[in-house]
Design a protein around this motif. Structure first.
Motif, PDB file in Angstrom:
ATOM      1  N   ALA A 159      83.606  33.615  79.930  1.00 42.51           N
ATOM      2  CA  ALA A 159      84.812  34.350  79.546  1.00 42.51           C
ATOM      3  C   ALA A 159      85.684  33.509  78.619  1.00 42.51           C
ATOM      4  N   LEU A 160      85.746  32.205  78.885  1.00 44.75           N
ATOM      5  CA  LEU A 160      86.518  31.303  78.021  1.00 44.75           C
ATOM      6  C   LEU A 160      85.933  31.262  76.620  1.00 44.75           C
ATOM      7  N   ALA A 161      84.616  31.343  76.539  1.00 47.61           N
ATOM      8  CA  ALA A 161      83.966  31.311  75.226  1.00 47.61           C
ATOM      9  C   ALA A 161      84.432  32.458  74.354  1.00 47.61           C
ATOM     10  N   GLY A 162      84.687  33.614  74.964  1.00 52.60           N
ATOM     11  CA  GLY A 162      85.154  34.758  74.198  1.00 52.60           C
ATOM     12  C   GLY A 162      86.553  34.564  73.635  1.00 52.60           C
ATOM     13  N   ARG A 163      87.333  33.660  74.237  1.00 49.04           N
ATOM     14  CA  ARG A 163      88.692  33.384  73.770  1.00 49.04           C
ATOM     15  C   ARG A 163      88.751  32.218  72.801  1.00 49.04           C
ATOM     16  N   LEU A 164      87.585  31.615  72.502  1.00 50.76           N
ATOM     17  CA  LEU A 164      87.577  30.428  71.657  1.00 50.76           C
ATOM     18  C   LEU A 164      88.208  30.667  70.288  1.00 50.76           C
ATOM     19  N   PRO A 165      87.899  31.768  69.573  1.00 47.90           N
ATOM     20  CA  PRO A 165      88.554  31.979  68.274  1.00 47.90           C
ATOM     21  C   PRO A 165      90.078  32.041  68.384  1.00 47.90           C
ATOM     22  N   GLN A 166      90.577  32.662  69.462  1.00 45.02           N
ATOM     23  CA  GLN A 166      92.020  32.757  69.655  1.00 45.02           C
ATOM     24  C   GLN A 166      92.624  31.379  69.914  1.00 45.02           C
ATOM     25  N   ILE A 167      91.940  30.583  70.740  1.00 46.07           N
ATOM     26  CA  ILE A 167      92.427  29.236  71.032  1.00 46.07           C
ATOM     27  C   ILE A 167      92.401  28.381  69.768  1.00 46.07           C
ATOM     28  N   TRP A 168      91.328  28.516  68.990  1.00 45.50           N
ATOM     29  CA  TRP A 168      91.177  27.716  67.779  1.00 45.50           C
ATOM     30  C   TRP A 168      92.282  28.029  66.773  1.00 45.50           C
ATOM     31  N   ALA A 169      92.636  29.316  66.638  1.00 45.98           N
ATOM     32  CA  ALA A 169      93.632  29.734  65.649  1.00 45.98           C
ATOM     33  C   ALA A 169      95.064  29.632  66.164  1.00 45.98           C
ATOM     34  N   PRO A 220      98.577  28.433  66.835  1.00 45.88           N
ATOM     35  CA  PRO A 220      99.380  27.399  66.155  1.00 45.88           C
ATOM     36  C   PRO A 220      99.680  26.194  67.032  1.00 45.88           C
ATOM     37  N   THR A 221      99.683  26.368  68.357  1.00 41.10           N
ATOM     38  CA  THR A 221      99.970  25.242  69.247  1.00 41.10           C
ATOM     39  C   THR A 221      98.771  24.327  69.450  1.00 41.10           C
ATOM     40  N   THR A 222      97.581  24.770  68.997  1.00 40.60           N
ATOM     41  CA  THR A 222      96.392  23.923  69.094  1.00 40.60           C
ATOM     42  C   THR A 222      96.426  22.912  67.958  1.00 40.60           C
ATOM     43  N   THR A 223      96.404  21.638  68.278  1.00 41.00           N
ATOM     44  CA  THR A 223      96.499  20.593  67.260  1.00 41.00           C
ATOM     45  C   THR A 223      95.123  20.309  66.659  1.00 41.00           C
ATOM     46  N   ASP A 224      95.133  19.662  65.498  1.00 38.77           N
ATOM     47  CA  ASP A 224      93.874  19.280  64.861  1.00 38.77           C
ATOM     48  C   ASP A 224      93.098  18.299  65.749  1.00 38.77           C
ATOM     49  N   ALA A 225      93.816  17.431  66.427  1.00 38.80           N
ATOM     50  CA  ALA A 225      93.150  16.478  67.328  1.00 38.80           C
ATOM     51  C   ALA A 225      92.410  17.215  68.440  1.00 38.80           C
ATOM     52  N   ARG A 239      91.244  20.316  68.226  1.00 36.25           N
ATOM     53  CA  ARG A 239      90.097  20.985  67.614  1.00 36.25           C
ATOM     54  C   ARG A 239      88.943  20.000  67.405  1.00 36.25           C
ATOM     55  N   LYS A 240      89.268  18.795  66.958  1.00 45.13           N
ATOM     56  CA  LYS A 240      88.226  17.782  66.760  1.00 45.13           C
ATOM     57  C   LYS A 240      87.584  17.399  68.093  1.00 45.13           C
ATOM     58  N   ALA A 241      88.396  17.277  69.128  1.00 44.10           N
ATOM     59  CA  ALA A 241      87.856  16.954  70.453  1.00 44.10           C
ATOM     60  C   ALA A 241      86.920  18.052  70.931  1.00 44.10           C
ATOM     61  N   LEU A 242      87.284  19.298  70.667  1.00 47.90           N
ATOM     62  CA  LEU A 242      86.439  20.421  71.062  1.00 47.90           C
ATOM     63  C   LEU A 242      85.113  20.372  70.316  1.00 47.90           C
ATOM     64  N   LEU A 243      85.162  20.090  69.024  1.00 46.47           N
ATOM     65  CA  LEU A 243      83.932  20.007  68.238  1.00 46.47           C
ATOM     66  C   LEU A 243      83.028  18.884  68.743  1.00 46.47           C
ATOM     67  N   ARG A 244      83.635  17.753  69.094  1.00 45.27           N
ATOM     68  CA  ARG A 244      82.822  16.642  69.603  1.00 45.27           C
ATOM     69  C   ARG A 244      82.107  17.023  70.889  1.00 45.27           C
ATOM     70  N   CYS A 245      82.711  17.912  71.674  1.00 45.85           N
ATOM     71  CA  CYS A 245      82.062  18.362  72.905  1.00 45.85           C
ATOM     72  C   CYS A 245      80.908  19.311  72.611  1.00 45.85           C
ATOM     73  N   LEU A 246      80.987  20.041  71.504  1.00 47.55           N
ATOM     74  CA  LEU A 246      79.999  21.075  71.220  1.00 47.55           C
ATOM     75  C   LEU A 246      78.864  20.592  70.327  1.00 47.55           C
ATOM     76  N   VAL A 247      79.099  19.550  69.526  1.00 47.84           N
ATOM     77  CA  VAL A 247      78.083  19.088  68.577  1.00 47.84           C
ATOM     78  C   VAL A 247      77.200  18.027  69.225  1.00 47.84           C
ATOM     79  N   ASP A 248      75.888  18.225  69.120  1.00 43.33           N
ATOM     80  CA  ASP A 248      74.935  17.244  69.634  1.00 43.33           C
ATOM     81  C   ASP A 248      74.672  16.170  68.590  1.00 43.33           C
ATOM     82  N   LYS A 249      74.344  16.571  67.368  1.00 48.51           N
ATOM     83  CA  LYS A 249      74.127  15.603  66.297  1.00 48.51           C
ATOM     84  C   LYS A 249      74.232  16.301  64.952  1.00 48.51           C
ATOM     85  N   VAL A 250      74.414  15.499  63.915  1.00 48.07           N
ATOM     86  CA  VAL A 250      74.518  15.993  62.541  1.00 48.07           C
ATOM     87  C   VAL A 250      73.569  15.180  61.667  1.00 48.07           C
ATOM     88  N   ALA A 251      72.730  15.890  60.914  1.00 51.16           N
ATOM     89  CA  ALA A 251      71.790  15.230  59.998  1.00 51.16           C
ATOM     90  C   ALA A 251      72.173  15.587  58.573  1.00 51.16           C
TER      91      ALA A 251
END
Length: 314
Positions: A104-114, A116-121, A123-135
């Motif tokens: 259910a939280l996943a469905g709210r991710l776009p709202q959380i991401w957009a 204004p109270t969500t900081t860039d820091a 958002r970056k922390a969230l991405l680090r949790c979701l990304v396994d690796k980058v080539a």
């Protein structure tokens, strides 16, 4: 996260079960090891008790073996105690209720991401949790191929434009040079040529999304071409606005207009000289402002407009 959450929960549950099985196996092994050490210590004790005390040499050796066996028993008891402590820790189990909450939280991710109270820091922390690796594949010229592997197995392939040190190293460098010379021969000025090429999707070597007038000037001068007429703007009717004039009225970057034209979010006819002219009316100005504010997804200002679906302005 909608795609990743179920896979992540399943993977976490499998890892929990595997860890529980490993802990159980290690505890069983420690218990067996302690049993063997205790038997060996008991055997050494019986041998020491049966020896003739007058035979001091043999008695001393058997006593040393008994003490060593007792030390091994204590070591095995400590190892078992550690395994028992680990085994007694509560296992992390993902139940259905928790799984449903994460999905259910996943469905709210776009709202959380957009939000204004969500900081860039954050958002970056969230991405680090979701990304396994980058080539990254640097490849050649001005494009880097990027593959993002997300936790759960999803893959995103991107093309990232990179700065280079010359027009020759641009993917469309030769084509852009030809367009610059053609427009210069037609009498277009460097600023107008740069705007036209930007709208066509070209860019300067050291700029990701537009052609700079200085780039046009260097290409023109390298070909031995001088400006045919010294003027700063294409002349047009006072009832129209150039892209630069419209941007000044709205207080927005002029390059944003060209990007919207290139991406076909802003549809408008191009003049024979390569410029874009906007009707100087309140309706047109307001329509472009709404496109800037994301109130509409596409704006059609062409003179002859085919029927189109969606949120558009005529």
């Amino acid at each position: 996260m909608t795609a990743l959450a179920p896979a992540e929960l399943d993977a976490l549950s499998r890892a929990g079960r595997a860890q529980h099985q490993l802990d159980t196996a290690l505890r069983t092994s420690a218990e067996h090891q302690l049993e063997r050490k205790r038997y060996a210590a008991a055997l050494a004790e019986r041998q020491f008790n049966r020896v003739d005390p007058d035979n001091r040499l043999v008695a001393g050796e058997l006593e040393r073996r008994w003490e060593a066996a007792l030390i091994e028993v204590r070591t095995a008891e400590e190892a078992l105690a550690r395994q028992s402590a680990l085994h007694s820790l509560p296992q992390r189990v993902i139940g259905k209720d928790l799984g449903d909450k994460v999905i259910a939280l996943a469905g709210r991710l776009p709202q959380i991401w957009a939000d204004p109270t969500t900081t860039d820091a954050q958002r970056k922390a969230l991405l680090r949790c979701l990304v396994d690796k980058v080539a990254l594949d640097r490849g050649q010229r001005d494009v880097v191929l990027v593959r993002i592997v997300w936790r759960g197995g999803a893959i995103s392939d991107l093309m990232v434009k990179m700065k280079v040190n010359s027009v020759a190293k641009l993917s469309q460098g030769q084509e852009m040079r030809g367009r610059v010379l053609d427009l210069a021969r037609a009498g277009a000025l460097d600023d107008d040529i740069a705007a036209t090429l930007t709208a066509e999707g070209h860019r300067s070597p050291n700029c990701e999304d537009r052609v700079l007038p200085i780039t046009v000037q260097r290409l023109r001068l390298a070909a031995g071409m001088k400006v045919a007429a010294q003027r700063t703007r294409w002349t047009h009717d006072v009832g129209n606005l150039s892209a630069t004039e419209l941007a000044d009225v709205l207080g927005i970057p002029v390059n944003w207009l060209y990007v919207q034209i290139r991406k076909e979010r802003l549809l408008i006819d191009r003049q024979p000289n390569g410029a874009y002219l906007f009707q100087n009316t309140p309706d047109v100005i307001q329509a472009v402002r709404e496109l800037w504010n994301h109130s509409v997804n596409q704006l059609d200002l062409r003179i002859c407009q085919p029927h189109q679906e969606g949120h558009q302005h005529a």
